[in-house]
Design an enzyme around this catalytic site. Structure first.
Site, PDB file in Angstrom:
ATOM      1  N   ASP A  31      88.459  55.397  17.482  1.00  0.00           N
ATOM      2  CA  ASP A  31      87.196  56.107  17.245  1.00  0.00           C
ATOM      3  C   ASP A  31      86.583  55.703  15.900  1.00  0.00           C
ATOM      4  O   ASP A  31      87.302  55.341  14.966  1.00  0.00           O
ATOM      5  CB  ASP A  31      87.469  57.618  17.281  1.00  0.00           C
ATOM      6  CG  ASP A  31      86.186  58.433  17.427  1.00  0.00           C
ATOM      7  OD1 ASP A  31      85.179  57.875  17.910  1.00  0.00           O
ATOM      8  OD2 ASP A  31      86.199  59.620  17.052  1.00  0.00           O
ATOM      9  N   TRP A  36      80.872  53.495  11.573  1.00  0.00           N
ATOM     10  CA  TRP A  36      81.115  52.288  10.771  1.00  0.00           C
ATOM     11  C   TRP A  36      79.819  51.485  10.633  1.00  0.00           C
ATOM     12  O   TRP A  36      79.466  51.037   9.538  1.00  0.00           O
ATOM     13  CB  TRP A  36      82.198  51.447  11.450  1.00  0.00           C
ATOM     14  CG  TRP A  36      82.622  50.238  10.673  1.00  0.00           C
ATOM     15  CD1 TRP A  36      83.657  50.152   9.786  1.00  0.00           C
ATOM     16  CD2 TRP A  36      82.012  48.931  10.717  1.00  0.00           C
ATOM     17  NE1 TRP A  36      83.731  48.885   9.267  1.00  0.00           N
ATOM     18  CE2 TRP A  36      82.745  48.111   9.820  1.00  0.00           C
ATOM     19  CE3 TRP A  36      80.941  48.373  11.409  1.00  0.00           C
ATOM     20  CZ2 TRP A  36      82.431  46.773   9.611  1.00  0.00           C
ATOM     21  CZ3 TRP A  36      80.617  47.035  11.196  1.00  0.00           C
ATOM     22  CH2 TRP A  36      81.367  46.260  10.300  1.00  0.00           C
ATOM     23  N   HIS A  48      80.789  48.599  17.634  1.00  0.00           N
ATOM     24  CA  HIS A  48      81.618  48.349  18.826  1.00  0.00           C
ATOM     25  C   HIS A  48      82.085  46.896  18.850  1.00  0.00           C
ATOM     26  O   HIS A  48      83.226  46.596  19.157  1.00  0.00           O
ATOM     27  CB  HIS A  48      80.830  48.665  20.101  1.00  0.00           C
ATOM     28  CG  HIS A  48      80.474  50.112  20.239  1.00  0.00           C
ATOM     29  ND1 HIS A  48      81.405  51.119  20.096  1.00  0.00           N
ATOM     30  CD2 HIS A  48      79.291  50.735  20.482  1.00  0.00           C
ATOM     31  CE1 HIS A  48      80.807  52.298  20.259  1.00  0.00           C
ATOM     32  NE2 HIS A  48      79.524  52.092  20.473  1.00  0.00           N
ATOM     33  N   LEU A 142     104.657  42.640  25.807  1.00  0.00           N
ATOM     34  CA  LEU A 142     103.871  43.865  25.625  1.00  0.00           C
ATOM     35  C   LEU A 142     103.001  44.159  26.851  1.00  0.00           C
ATOM     36  O   LEU A 142     102.296  43.274  27.350  1.00  0.00           O
ATOM     37  CB  LEU A 142     102.957  43.710  24.398  1.00  0.00           C
ATOM     38  CG  LEU A 142     101.975  44.856  24.156  1.00  0.00           C
ATOM     39  CD1 LEU A 142     102.699  46.085  23.603  1.00  0.00           C
ATOM     40  CD2 LEU A 142     100.853  44.446  23.218  1.00  0.00           C
ATOM     41  N   ARG A 205      91.219  65.632  17.617  1.00  0.00           N
ATOM     42  CA  ARG A 205      91.207  66.160  18.981  1.00  0.00           C
ATOM     43  C   ARG A 205      91.613  65.048  19.946  1.00  0.00           C
ATOM     44  O   ARG A 205      91.644  63.867  19.572  1.00  0.00           O
ATOM     45  CB  ARG A 205      89.831  66.715  19.330  1.00  0.00           C
ATOM     46  CG  ARG A 205      88.686  65.738  19.103  1.00  0.00           C
ATOM     47  CD  ARG A 205      87.341  66.328  19.523  1.00  0.00           C
ATOM     48  NE  ARG A 205      86.243  65.467  19.113  1.00  0.00           N
ATOM     49  CZ  ARG A 205      85.386  65.746  18.131  1.00  0.00           C
ATOM     50  NH1 ARG A 205      85.493  66.864  17.448  1.00  0.00           N
ATOM     51  NH2 ARG A 205      84.412  64.898  17.837  1.00  0.00           N
TER      52      ARG A 205
HETATM   53  C1  IPE Z   1      86.975  59.176  22.380  1.00  0.00           C
HETATM   54  O1  IPE Z   1      86.003  59.051  21.406  1.00  0.00           O
HETATM   55  C2  IPE Z   1      86.805  58.126  23.440  1.00  0.00           C
HETATM   56  C3  IPE Z   1      87.141  56.759  23.054  1.00  0.00           C
HETATM   57  C4  IPE Z   1      87.589  56.375  21.891  1.00  0.00           C
HETATM   58  C5  IPE Z   1      86.970  55.772  24.086  1.00  0.00           C
HETATM   59  P1  IPE Z   1      84.646  59.878  21.461  1.00  0.00           P
HETATM   60  O2  IPE Z   1      83.851  59.504  20.280  1.00  0.00           O
HETATM   61  O3  IPE Z   1      83.995  59.714  22.784  1.00  0.00           O
HETATM   62  O4  IPE Z   1      85.166  61.394  21.359  1.00  0.00           O
HETATM   63  P2  IPE Z   1      84.425  62.706  20.880  1.00  0.00           P
HETATM   64  O5  IPE Z   1      83.116  62.760  21.587  1.00  0.00           O
HETATM   65  O6  IPE Z   1      84.243  62.595  19.399  1.00  0.00           O
HETATM   66  O7  IPE Z   1      85.353  63.810  21.236  1.00  0.00           O
HETATM   67  C1  IPE Z   2      84.630  54.846  19.594  1.00  0.00           C
HETATM   68  O1  IPE Z   2      83.664  54.855  18.613  1.00  0.00           O
HETATM   69  C2  IPE Z   2      84.283  53.906  20.708  1.00  0.00           C
HETATM   70  C3  IPE Z   2      83.943  54.586  21.967  1.00  0.00           C
HETATM   71  C4  IPE Z   2      83.901  55.879  22.168  1.00  0.00           C
HETATM   72  C5  IPE Z   2      83.607  53.724  23.085  1.00  0.00           C
HETATM   73  P1  IPE Z   2      82.385  55.798  18.691  1.00  0.00           P
HETATM   74  O2  IPE Z   2      81.300  55.082  19.390  1.00  0.00           O
HETATM   75  O3  IPE Z   2      82.734  57.112  19.272  1.00  0.00           O
HETATM   76  O4  IPE Z   2      82.024  55.937  17.163  1.00  0.00           O
HETATM   77  P2  IPE Z   2      81.642  57.268  16.397  1.00  0.00           P
HETATM   78  O5  IPE Z   2      82.738  58.250  16.642  1.00  0.00           O
HETATM   79  O6  IPE Z   2      80.337  57.731  16.946  1.00  0.00           O
HETATM   80  O7  IPE Z   2      81.564  56.846  14.977  1.00  0.00           O
HETATM   81 MG    MG Z   3      83.450  58.843  18.471  1.00  0.00          MG
END
Ligand code: IPE
Ligand code: IPE
Ligand code: MG
Length: 251
Positions: A31, A36, A48, A142, A205
């Site tokens: 996450d 970033w 991403h 792996l 979470r």
């Molecule tokens: C969890 O991250 C899903 C992935 C890393 C693929 P999210 O950014 O979607 O989670 P929430 O919305 O903060 O709970």
């Molecule tokens: C996790 O990074 C990647 C996915 C959920 C696909 P986020 O896109 O949730 O990045 P933040 O949490 O908004 O910074």
């Molecule tokens: Mg996120």
């Protein structure tokens, strides 16, 4: 962007890869990509894309540490709530990742698997993943599970439906149904439950990830955003894990 390749002799020298008390199965909620990028005044998608090199680094570190299974949360069933262009961008990344790293993954004996509802993914995602699964099928190093269009509640509900169908067809007996058999109906059938869960990006979470499988897993959280996550943090998590006392309810 310079890509850190999996077979990087330079990196090999700069890290001490532990050999004892290594978790057999590590699951990671990757996450913080969006934040970033936003911190740098760039669109979320840049984060991403940058996340791909972090994936390569961590797969490499997991191979070096002889981790058996690495499960990466790549796209959740809730991530469909995002703007369409961002969804499309994320779902194109597996193909991009594999087009760069599949040869390295093959030479490192990595076997690719997917967990989640593959059916509703776009063909470009599904086909790239399926190709990698087929190409790496005979590898016994792996196991790299990509959790794509994965949601734990959906998975558990699906398992329930499969169980009810099998009970009504007399393929399964309700009286004999136990936890082990139940696990066999999940996407993770046959895979040992994670020993260690890592979540980057500061949130504490599970976001609908492996709710059944994480019952006795050790959790490790870091504020580091996924694109910045490197061998250093990964080894720090392993170090802390090795100090944990797992009691499973005993004394
Ligand atoms: C969890 O991250 C899903 C992935 C890393 C693929 P999210 O950014 O979607 O989670 P929430 O919305 O903060 O709970
Ligand atoms: C996790 O990074 C990647 C996915 C959920 C696909 P986020 O896109 O949730 O990045 P933040 O949490 O908004 O910074
Ligand atoms: Mg996120």
């Amino acid at each position: 962007m310079k890509m850190p390749f999996l077979n990087n002799k330079q990196l090999e020298k700069s890290f001490h890869y532990p050999e004892d008390n290594i978790p057999e199965h590590i699951a990671i909620i990757m996450d913080g990509n969006g934040r970033w990028a936003r911190k740098r005044g760039m669109p979320r998608t840049v984060g991403h894309k940058e996340g791909i090199s972090a994936v390569a680094k961590i797969v490499r570190a997991a191979v070096k540490c002889k981790v058996k299974v690495l499960t990466l949360y790549t796209f959740s069933t809730e991530n469909w709530k995002r703007p369409k262009p961002e969804i499309e961008f994320i779902l194109r990344l597996p193909k991009e990742f594999l087009s760069i790293y599949l040869p390295d993954l093959l030479s490192n004996n990595v076997r690719i698997e997917a967990i989640g509802d593959m059916e509703s993914l776009p063909a470009y995602t599904r086909e790239a993943i399926q190709y990698a699964i087929d190409r790496t099928r005979d590898n016994d190093g792996l196991q790299l599970n990509l959790a794509l269009n994965y949601g734990s509640r959906h998975e558990i509900l699906n398992a329930m439906k499969g169980i009810i169908t099998d009970i009504s067809n007399a393929k399964l007996s309700l009286d004999e149904l136990d936890e082990q058999q139940f696990s066999g109906y999940l996407y993770t059938a046959g895979i040992k439950d994670p020993d260690l869960l890592i979540r980057t990006g500061g949130e504490k979470r599970l976001s609908n990830f492996l709710l059944w499988q994480l019952a006795y897993t050790e959790f490790w959280f870091t504020d580091v955003l996924w694109p910045d996550f490197s061998e250093k943090e990964f080894l720090h998590a392993l170090e802390e894990y090795s100090q944990r006392k797992r009691r499973y309810g005993g004394i």
